[in-house]
Design an enzyme around this catalytic site. Structure first.
Site, PDB file in Angstrom:
ATOM      1  N   GLU A 191       0.833  -1.215   0.000  1.00 31.11           N
ATOM      2  CA  GLU A 191       0.000   0.000   0.000  1.00 31.11           C
ATOM      3  C   GLU A 191       0.867   1.265   0.000  1.00 31.11           C
ATOM      4  O   GLU A 191       0.492   2.295   0.531  1.00 31.11           O
ATOM      5  CB  GLU A 191      -0.966   0.028   1.208  1.00 31.11           C
ATOM      6  CG  GLU A 191      -1.829  -1.196   1.380  1.00 31.11           C
ATOM      7  CD  GLU A 191      -2.865  -1.377   0.279  1.00 31.11           C
ATOM      8  OE1 GLU A 191      -2.970  -0.511  -0.596  1.00 31.11           O
ATOM      9  OE2 GLU A 191      -3.561  -2.410   0.295  1.00 31.11           O
ATOM     10  N   GLY A 192       2.033   1.159  -0.612  1.00 31.01           N
ATOM     11  CA  GLY A 192       2.990   2.272  -0.639  1.00 31.01           C
ATOM     12  C   GLY A 192       3.914   2.143   0.560  1.00 31.01           C
ATOM     13  O   GLY A 192       3.464   2.016   1.704  1.00 31.01           O
TER      14      GLY A 192
END
Length: 601
Positions: free
Chosen positions: A409-410
């Site tokens: 998610e980054g």
């Protein structure tokens, strides 16, 4: 109706410059009867189907992961956030976060499969799909008839997601695109029926999203399962597309809109990921507490030792703060969605804009809670000692599973820079007034500080003043960096990350204090002395981080009189009038946990 809601809802990022009252935030203790029933049902599913079978997940039993996904589908757990029109339960954003929280505590393998399917595997269609696309695909995904996967990352495109090389070429007759390229780290790739694929058309600046059915006869192939440090029974493969034919009507949204779809899907994913780290913390703390009460050394349980009590208190405090902040943000998003809908926006648009509004908070939560679960699992191993390092106890698998949360998610580095970058952009657009408060801080620095002793007799009066001062510290440090480097600030990543750490601690500490203040008004101070202790402990540690990161920044971009003035301001903004007795606070927290033999808040 919308105007009434609007008055009490803080917009994304405004927590920094607007006082939030405890009455205006949502806390886990506010769960409705229906939400408590949902929570208990999910916990029962986890305790019955997942927790007793942890060894199967650790032995890479991918078929068992799929079996458990089907069982979750039978309970309706894959359809919580899907609108009723497409076979879902159409429940609110807080409900979605609650399910994600409690279904993720047993094993990261199932948590990853569940999160990838219900989030980035389904959401892009429900949020961006045409009516025809939603009618065709979403009911199958909501029911578990089909499972979804999300193909964004490539060997040369990780954090720089928009640099992907996968190509989509329109056929001569204009009826379909031919997709060719390689994707990697694709969760659920081994058993999914549908991919959300991002590819570039011609030399477009931005990538485009496509809905691609998984048909091996259509030029789709996968590598063997990846051998990973953790989440071992979460299917993770490389996926190859070789002139895979995709009907033009399967383009998702508009041409070149893929990067926007990807980023908005990740915003939702970030707060859900934070939620997914909560119940695992509760279970680790409970497991470590039970072990410390049972493990006898020097003729006493090791829970009697201050070194162990220190760990339990710190672990519980981080979990409590994470719960406070996650559910605060979830309700803020839910309220923003309601405002949009009451103004006539369709649910699809309302949810998109609602989550986008709080993208800063989603990034903050992703970083803070993913690092808390890593620390919690590490201390869990330490409390178990040598046994913690053994596969015979659940601590080592919890530690391995936790490690991925700081990457997907980054990465946390990307999310740190995003949080500050998005805040600055909001200020430039006039959505958050940073200039006014920053100017007042400058005036404050030039003025003579008050030497009066305030009345701190009311609960959290000093702590709330400390939060207010920490916000001034952020405005001083980040404002000084912006003033010095202007649009080139992006090139000074260490300063951005330091500012982000200050921002993160402000949101987490404030959420913790507001939750506890609301609880005190509801239950009475005498009945929540442990929660009060956790709020004070978290703030104390937050002040230390702000002091360290603020000083690091100031001495790196300011010189001479400006540096001296800012360092003096930092000392003023991080100074307690009454220092808390931290050792006694930890004793209070740990005594409650040890007596209850579990995380009990």
């Amino acid at each position: 109706m919308a105007d009434t809601i609007e008055k009490n809802v803080t917009r994304g990022g405004q927590f920094l410059v607007k006082e939030t009252k405890c009455e205006d935030i949502f806390i886990p203790e506010d769960f409705s009867e229906e939400q408590r029933m949902m929570r208990d049902m999910v916990k029962e599913f986890v305790d019955k189907e997942l927790w007793p079978n942890k060894d199967r997940f650790e032995k890479r039993d991918f078929a068992f992961t799929v079996e458990c996904m089907h069982k979750a589908a039978e309970l309706g757990l894959l359809s919580i956030s899907v609108p009723e029109a497409y076979g879902g339960m159409g429940m609110g954003f807080v409900d979605t976060v609650l399910v994600c929280d409690y279904i993720s505590g047993a094993t990261g393998s199932f948590s990853s499969a569940f999160g990838a399917h219900t989030g980035i595997g389904t959401l892009p269609i429900t949020l961006y799909g045409t009516e025809e696309q939603k009618q065709k695909y979403v009911p199958k995904l909501a029911s578990g008839e089909w499972f979804g996967a999300y193909c964004l990352t490539e060997p040369g495109a990780g954090s720089d997601a928009n640099s992907g090389k996968t190509k989509a070429v329109l056929s001569e007759d204009g009826t379909h695109y031919k997709i060719t390229g390689q994707k990697m780290w694709i969760t659920n790739a081994g058993f999914c029926s549908l991919f959300i694929v991002f590819a570039r058309i011609e030399d477009d600046k931005n990538i485009t999203g496509f809905i691609v059915e998984n048909n091996p006869e259509n030029g789709i192939s996968t590598n063997e399962e990846e051998h990973k440090l953790g989440i071992r029974a979460s299917s993770t493969r490389q996926v190859f597309f070789n002139e895979t034919k995709v009907p033009v009507e399967n383009m998702l949204s508009e041409r070149g809109n893929g990067f926007k779809i990807a980023m908005n899907a990740l915003n939702v994913g970030r707060i859900k990921l934070a939620a997914a780290c909560l119940d695992s913390q509760r279970r680790i703390i409970s497991g470590a507490t039970k072990y410390s009460n049972e493990r006898i050394q020097f003729n006493v349980p090791i829970s009697k030792f201050g070194a162990i009590r220190y760990k339990l208190a710190e672990m519980a405090t981080s979990c409590y703060a994470g719960e406070s902040a996650v559910y605060r943000a979830a309700k803020s998003i839910e309220e923003r969605i309601s405002i949009r809908e009451s103004e006539g926006a369709p649910h699809q648009e309302a949810e998109l804009k609602g989550v986008e509004e709080f993208a800063i908070e989603c990034a903050i939560l992703k970083v803070a809670v993913s690092e808390d679960i890593q620390n919690c699992s590490d201390e869990g191993i330490q409390i178990f000692g040598g046994m913690g390092f053994s596969e015979d106890t659940p601590m080592e698998s919890a530690w391995r599973d936790a490690r991925i949360t700081r990457i997907y998610e980054g990465t946390n580095e990307i999310n740190r820079m995003l949080s500050v970058g998005m805040l600055i952009k909001k200020a430039m657009k006039g959505h958050v007034d940073l200039l006014g408060p920053a100017s007042k801080v400058q005036e404050d620095l030039m003025g003579i500080p008050s030497f009066d002793t305030p009345d701190y007799s009311e609960l959290f009066s000093e702590e709330k003043e400390m939060i207010s001062k920490l916000k001034k510290a952020f405005l001083m440090v980040a404002g000084g960096a912006v003033q010095k480097y202007g649009p080139d600030l992006d090139e000074h990543q260490q300063l951005l990350i330091a500012s982000a750490d200050i921002l993160i601690e402000i949101y987490m500490a404030e959420s913790c204090i507001l939750r506890t203040e609301k609880l005190a008004k509801k239950l009475g101070e005498a009945n929540i002395k442990e929660q009060i202790a956790m709020a004070k402990l978290y703030l104390y540690k937050a002040v230390d981080i702000v002091t360290q990161k603020g000083k690091e920044s100031i001495i790196s971009f300011a010189e001479g009189d400006e540096q001296r003035m800012m360092l003096m301001g930092l000392r003023r903004y991080t100074k307690y009038t009454n220092m808390p007795n931290i050792v006694e606070i930890r004793r209070t927290i740990s005594a409650k946990i040890i007596a209850e033999n579990k995380y009990c808040f």
